[in-house]
Design an enzyme around this catalytic site. Sequence first.
Site, PDB file in Angstrom:
ATOM      1  N   LEU A  36     -12.347  -0.678 -16.019  1.00 41.80           N
ATOM      2  CA  LEU A  36     -11.123  -0.412 -16.539  1.00 41.80           C
ATOM      3  C   LEU A  36     -10.525   0.975 -16.533  1.00 41.80           C
ATOM      4  N   SER A  37     -11.762   1.708 -16.402  1.00 41.45           N
ATOM      5  CA  SER A  37     -12.617   3.131 -16.255  1.00 41.45           C
ATOM      6  C   SER A  37     -10.518   3.716 -15.646  1.00 41.45           C
ATOM      7  N   ASN A  38     -10.281   3.655 -14.562  1.00 38.67           N
ATOM      8  CA  ASN A  38      -9.286   4.120 -13.792  1.00 38.67           C
ATOM      9  C   ASN A  38      -8.568   2.939 -13.623  1.00 38.67           C
ATOM     10  N   SER A 127     -16.623   7.807   2.639  1.00 38.92           N
ATOM     11  CA  SER A 127     -15.568   8.725   3.049  1.00 38.92           C
ATOM     12  C   SER A 127     -15.958  10.281   3.199  1.00 38.92           C
ATOM     13  N   ALA A 128     -14.889   9.964   4.230  1.00 40.61           N
ATOM     14  CA  ALA A 128     -15.317  10.839   5.440  1.00 40.61           C
ATOM     15  C   ALA A 128     -15.129  12.677   4.908  1.00 40.61           C
ATOM     16  N   TYR A 151     -18.640  15.832  -5.880  1.00 44.24           N
ATOM     17  CA  TYR A 151     -18.152  14.164  -5.288  1.00 44.24           C
ATOM     18  C   TYR A 151     -18.681  13.568  -4.357  1.00 44.24           C
ATOM     19  N   LYS A 155     -20.987  11.370  -2.969  1.00 43.58           N
ATOM     20  CA  LYS A 155     -21.382   9.777  -1.448  1.00 43.58           C
ATOM     21  C   LYS A 155     -22.529   9.881  -0.735  1.00 43.58           C
ATOM     22  N   TYR A 185     -14.080   6.401   4.653  1.00 44.32           N
ATOM     23  CA  TYR A 185     -12.134   6.253   4.517  1.00 44.32           C
ATOM     24  C   TYR A 185     -11.730   7.778   5.448  1.00 44.32           C
ATOM     25  N   ARG A 239      -4.690  16.128   8.450  1.00 40.76           N
ATOM     26  CA  ARG A 239      -5.505  14.660   8.294  1.00 40.76           C
ATOM     27  C   ARG A 239      -4.976  13.354   8.462  1.00 40.76           C
ATOM     28  N   GLY A 306     -11.073  25.060  -0.636  1.00 43.08           N
ATOM     29  CA  GLY A 306     -12.305  23.748  -0.113  1.00 43.08           C
ATOM     30  C   GLY A 306     -11.338  23.399   0.904  1.00 43.08           C
ATOM     31  N   ASP A 307      -9.914  23.410   1.124  1.00 38.49           N
ATOM     32  CA  ASP A 307      -9.159  22.688   2.194  1.00 38.49           C
ATOM     33  C   ASP A 307      -9.092  22.783   3.626  1.00 38.49           C
TER      34      ASP A 307
HETATM   35  P1  NAD Z   1      -9.780   3.963  -8.215  1.00 43.97           P
HETATM   36  O1  NAD Z   1     -10.049   4.819  -8.835  1.00 43.97           O
HETATM   37  O2  NAD Z   1      -8.330   3.537  -8.381  1.00 43.97           O
HETATM   38  O3  NAD Z   1      -9.801   2.417  -7.430  1.00 43.97           O
HETATM   39  C1  NAD Z   1     -12.122   2.686  -7.953  1.00 43.97           C
HETATM   40  C2  NAD Z   1     -11.749   1.657 -10.049  1.00 43.97           C
HETATM   41  O4  NAD Z   1     -13.946   1.207  -9.828  1.00 43.97           O
HETATM   42  C3  NAD Z   1     -11.375   1.633 -10.270  1.00 43.97           C
HETATM   43  O5  NAD Z   1     -10.614   0.972 -11.035  1.00 43.97           O
HETATM   44  C4  NAD Z   1     -11.879   2.234 -12.003  1.00 43.97           C
HETATM   45  O6  NAD Z   1     -12.092   1.577 -13.206  1.00 43.97           O
HETATM   46  C5  NAD Z   1     -13.482   1.077 -11.067  1.00 43.97           C
HETATM   47  N1  NAD Z   1     -14.747   1.924 -11.865  1.00 43.97           N
HETATM   48  C6  NAD Z   1     -15.303   3.478 -11.481  1.00 43.97           C
HETATM   49  N2  NAD Z   1     -16.401   3.126 -12.149  1.00 43.97           N
HETATM   50  C7  NAD Z   1     -16.530   2.581 -12.107  1.00 43.97           C
HETATM   51  C8  NAD Z   1     -17.908   1.298 -13.042  1.00 43.97           C
HETATM   52  N3  NAD Z   1     -18.848   2.247 -13.504  1.00 43.97           N
HETATM   53  N4  NAD Z   1     -18.480   0.180 -13.501  1.00 43.97           N
HETATM   54  C9  NAD Z   1     -17.032  -0.895 -13.185  1.00 43.97           C
HETATM   55  N5  NAD Z   1     -16.100  -0.186 -12.199  1.00 43.97           N
HETATM   56  C10 NAD Z   1     -15.824   1.589 -12.732  1.00 43.97           C
HETATM   57  O7  NAD Z   1     -10.116   4.294  -6.523  1.00 43.97           O
HETATM   58  P2  NAD Z   1     -10.185   3.674  -4.730  1.00 43.97           P
HETATM   59  O8  NAD Z   1      -9.000   5.382  -4.508  1.00 43.97           O
HETATM   60  O9  NAD Z   1      -9.112   3.117  -5.070  1.00 43.97           O
HETATM   61  O10 NAD Z   1     -11.493   3.791  -4.135  1.00 43.97           O
HETATM   62  C11 NAD Z   1     -12.104   3.617  -4.028  1.00 43.97           C
HETATM   63  C12 NAD Z   1     -12.977   3.772  -3.529  1.00 43.97           C
HETATM   64  O11 NAD Z   1     -12.732   4.021  -2.597  1.00 43.97           O
HETATM   65  C13 NAD Z   1     -14.573   5.038  -4.449  1.00 43.97           C
HETATM   66  O12 NAD Z   1     -15.484   4.539  -4.365  1.00 43.97           O
HETATM   67  C14 NAD Z   1     -13.383   5.910  -3.657  1.00 43.97           C
HETATM   68  O13 NAD Z   1     -14.768   6.853  -4.013  1.00 43.97           O
HETATM   69  C15 NAD Z   1     -13.437   5.292  -2.160  1.00 43.97           C
HETATM   70  N6  NAD Z   1     -12.111   6.197  -1.394  1.00 43.97           N
HETATM   71  C16 NAD Z   1     -10.868   6.991  -1.937  1.00 43.97           C
HETATM   72  C17 NAD Z   1     -10.745   7.485  -1.647  1.00 43.97           C
HETATM   73  C18 NAD Z   1      -9.286   7.569  -1.568  1.00 43.97           C
HETATM   74  O14 NAD Z   1      -8.500   8.234  -1.038  1.00 43.97           O
HETATM   75  N7  NAD Z   1      -8.644   6.773  -2.324  1.00 43.97           N
HETATM   76  C19 NAD Z   1     -11.421   8.321  -0.209  1.00 43.97           C
HETATM   77  C20 NAD Z   1     -12.794   7.890   0.003  1.00 43.97           C
HETATM   78  C21 NAD Z   1     -13.561   7.216  -0.173  1.00 43.97           C
HETATM   79  C1  UD1 Z   2      -9.056  15.096  -0.309  1.00 43.06           C
HETATM   80  C2  UD1 Z   2     -10.214  15.524  -0.742  1.00 43.06           C
HETATM   81  C3  UD1 Z   2     -10.651  14.746  -0.251  1.00 43.06           C
HETATM   82  C4  UD1 Z   2     -10.977  13.110  -0.645  1.00 43.06           C
HETATM   83  C5  UD1 Z   2      -9.591  12.816  -0.136  1.00 43.06           C
HETATM   84  C6  UD1 Z   2      -9.108  11.349  -0.727  1.00 43.06           C
HETATM   85  C7  UD1 Z   2      -9.891  17.390  -1.527  1.00 43.06           C
HETATM   86  C8  UD1 Z   2     -10.988  19.112  -1.331  1.00 43.06           C
HETATM   87  N1  UD1 Z   2     -10.456  16.406  -0.738  1.00 43.06           N
HETATM   88  O1  UD1 Z   2      -8.876  14.678   0.441  1.00 43.06           O
HETATM   89  O2  UD1 Z   2     -12.383  14.878  -0.774  1.00 43.06           O
HETATM   90  O3  UD1 Z   2     -11.453  12.313   0.094  1.00 43.06           O
HETATM   91  O4  UD1 Z   2      -8.304  12.976  -0.883  1.00 43.06           O
HETATM   92  O5  UD1 Z   2      -8.752  11.317  -1.761  1.00 43.06           O
HETATM   93  O6  UD1 Z   2      -9.610  17.712  -2.883  1.00 43.06           O
HETATM   94  N2  UD1 Z   2      -1.740  18.987  -0.040  1.00 43.06           N
HETATM   95  C9  UD1 Z   2      -0.430  20.047  -0.410  1.00 43.06           C
HETATM   96  N3  UD1 Z   2      -0.275  19.825  -1.842  1.00 43.06           N
HETATM   97  C10 UD1 Z   2      -0.543  19.020  -2.810  1.00 43.06           C
HETATM   98  C11 UD1 Z   2      -1.873  17.862  -1.810  1.00 43.06           C
HETATM   99  C12 UD1 Z   2      -2.309  18.591  -0.772  1.00 43.06           C
HETATM  100  O7  UD1 Z   2      -0.004  20.813   0.527  1.00 43.06           O
HETATM  101  O8  UD1 Z   2       0.148  18.700  -3.558  1.00 43.06           O
HETATM  102  C13 UD1 Z   2      -2.345  18.890   1.658  1.00 43.06           C
HETATM  103  C14 UD1 Z   2      -3.355  19.283   0.970  1.00 43.06           C
HETATM  104  O9  UD1 Z   2      -4.036  20.936   1.585  1.00 43.06           O
HETATM  105  C15 UD1 Z   2      -4.052  18.830   2.145  1.00 43.06           C
HETATM  106  C16 UD1 Z   2      -3.457  17.627   2.829  1.00 43.06           C
HETATM  107  O10 UD1 Z   2      -1.958  18.076   1.613  1.00 43.06           O
HETATM  108  O11 UD1 Z   2      -3.886  19.499   4.163  1.00 43.06           O
HETATM  109  C17 UD1 Z   2      -3.925  16.385   2.213  1.00 43.06           C
HETATM  110  O12 UD1 Z   2      -4.489  16.747   1.086  1.00 43.06           O
HETATM  111  P1  UD1 Z   2      -5.318  15.138  -0.513  1.00 43.06           P
HETATM  112  O13 UD1 Z   2      -3.878  13.946  -0.637  1.00 43.06           O
HETATM  113  O14 UD1 Z   2      -5.345  16.111  -1.202  1.00 43.06           O
HETATM  114  O15 UD1 Z   2      -6.249  14.861   0.930  1.00 43.06           O
HETATM  115  P2  UD1 Z   2      -7.564  16.054   1.151  1.00 43.06           P
HETATM  116  O16 UD1 Z   2      -7.397  17.073   1.052  1.00 43.06           O
HETATM  117  O17 UD1 Z   2      -7.228  15.827   2.647  1.00 43.06           O
END
Ligand code: NAD
Ligand code: UD1
Length: 349
Positions: A36-38, A127-128, A151, A155, A185, A239, A306-307
Site C-alpha cells: 500500500l505504498s502507492n 514498459s515501452a 525507472y 525494468k 505497456y 503516444r 527527456g520526452d
Molecule cells: P501503481 O503505483 O498504481 O501500482 C503499483 C502497486 O504496487 C501499488 O499498489 C504499490 O503500493 C505496490 N507496491 C510498490 N512497491 C511494492 C513492494 N515493494 N511490495 C509490495 N507492493 C508494492 O502503478 P500502476 O500504474 O498500477 O503500475 C503497475 C506496474 O505497471 C508497475 O510495475 C509499473 O512500473 C508498470 N507500468 C505502469 C505504466 C503506467 O503508465 N501506469 C506504464 C508501464 C509500466
Molecule cells: C511517461 C514516462 C514513461 C512511463 C509513462 C507511463 C517520462 C519521460 N516518461 O511517458 O517512462 O512509462 O509515462 O507512466 O516521464 N504531456 C504534456 N503535459 C503534461 C504531461 C504530459 O504535454 O502535463 C505530454 C508529454 O510531453 C507527452 C504526452 O503528454 O508528449 C504523454 O506524457 P505522459 O503521460 O507523461 O507519458 P510519457 O511521457 O509517454
Amino acid sequence: MNEQVVLVTGGAGYIGSHACVELLQSGYRVIVVDNLSNSKIESLSRVKQITGKTLQFYQADIRDKKALAEIFAKEPIATVMHFAGLKAVGESCEQPLNYYHNNVYGTLVLTEVMAEANVKQLVFSSSATVYGEPSCVQYVEDFPLGAVNPYGRSKAMIEDILRDLSVADKHIQTKSPWKIALLRYFNPIGAHESGMIGEDPNGIPNNLMPYVSQVAIGKLEQLAVFGDDYPTRDGTGIRDYIHVVDLVKGHIKAIDALESEKFSLGGCKAYNLGAGRGCSVLEIISAFERVTGRKVNYRVAPRRAGDLAEFFANPELALKELNWKVEKNLDDMVADTWNWQSKNPQGYV
Ligand code: NAD
Ligand code: UD1
C-alpha cells in the site's frame, strides 16, 4: 471457468486493481500482495463490489522474503502477475537506489520464493520505456533496448534477470521450466466502465491524462502542453494510449499463452501491449472536450526534458501469439477516465 489461483503483486494499484476485476470475472481465484505504498485498500473493496466476488489480501512488501514464503506455503498459487513497483520517472532520477531496491531487488526476492515453491509461471509489467530512443517510431520487440532513466533501467534489468532465469532452465534441464511473459505497456489510461476504480495519483499528476481530467474537474488550474514544435502532425507529442481494461485483458491472454503448447518447453518472451497508433496531446485535449463537454484550460509550455516526439507500438506479435488486440478507442478512454474522475473527484477517500 477456471479455479486457478493467481497471485497479484501490487494488486491494489491502478493497473493491478483492474487486473483483479478481469481475473475474478474470468473465474480465477485472486490473492493480492501489496504494501500500500502507492495505493489504498479501498480499491480492493471496490473490486469486490464490481465483481460480487472475494479475494485474499496480504499487506506485505515483496522484499520481505519470510512474508512471501508464508503466502506461497499457504496458498496453491499457479501463476504470478507482478505489478508491484515504483513507477515515477522523475522520482527515480532523484532516488535511484530506492527504485533499484524496490523494483529489482523486490523481483529477485519474488522469483527466489517462486522457485523455492516451484511456481514458475510469471506475467511481468514491463514498459515501452525499456526501448530508449530507437531510430524508428513504431517499436518492435526485438529493437535494441536503451532505457534512459533509473525507472526504465530497473525494468530493463528485471527483463534481463527473467531472461537469464529462463536460459538457465536449458542448462539444468529442469522438468518444470520458467514460463514468463514480459508485457511492455505503452501509455495506459482510462478506468473500469463502472467508474468505481481508476487511477488515483499521489499529489500533482506527472502523466497527461490524469492531469487533463483534474483540470477539467477544477482541481488543477491549467494544463501545460509540453512543446508544440515537435516534428509531428500538430507539433505536440504523440503516444500510443491504451485503455487499462484492454491492457489487463492482455494479461489474461498471456496466462493462456503460457499454458499453451507454445510454452510447453518454457521460455521468456516480450510482447508490446499498445494500440499501434498514436494520438497527439492536442488530439487528447479535443477528444476530452468533445466527449465530456468540459473545457480544458491549457497553455503551450517548453518541451519536457527527456520526452520523445513520437512513438507507438507494433502490436503484431501480441496479436499473433497472444491472440490479443485493443478493442476500445480514444473516446472510450476519455469517457471512462471522466466517469471515474467525476464520480471520485478526490480519488479513493
Ligand atoms: P501503481 O503505483 O498504481 O501500482 C503499483 C502497486 O504496487 C501499488 O499498489 C504499490 O503500493 C505496490 N507496491 C510498490 N512497491 C511494492 C513492494 N515493494 N511490495 C509490495 N507492493 C508494492 O502503478 P500502476 O500504474 O498500477 O503500475 C503497475 C506496474 O505497471 C508497475 O510495475 C509499473 O512500473 C508498470 N507500468 C505502469 C505504466 C503506467 O503508465 N501506469 C506504464 C508501464 C509500466
Ligand atoms: C511517461 C514516462 C514513461 C512511463 C509513462 C507511463 C517520462 C519521460 N516518461 O511517458 O517512462 O512509462 O509515462 O507512466 O516521464 N504531456 C504534456 N503535459 C503534461 C504531461 C504530459 O504535454 O502535463 C505530454 C508529454 O510531453 C507527452 C504526452 O503528454 O508528449 C504523454 O506524457 P505522459 O503521460 O507523461 O507519458 P510519457 O511521457 O509517454
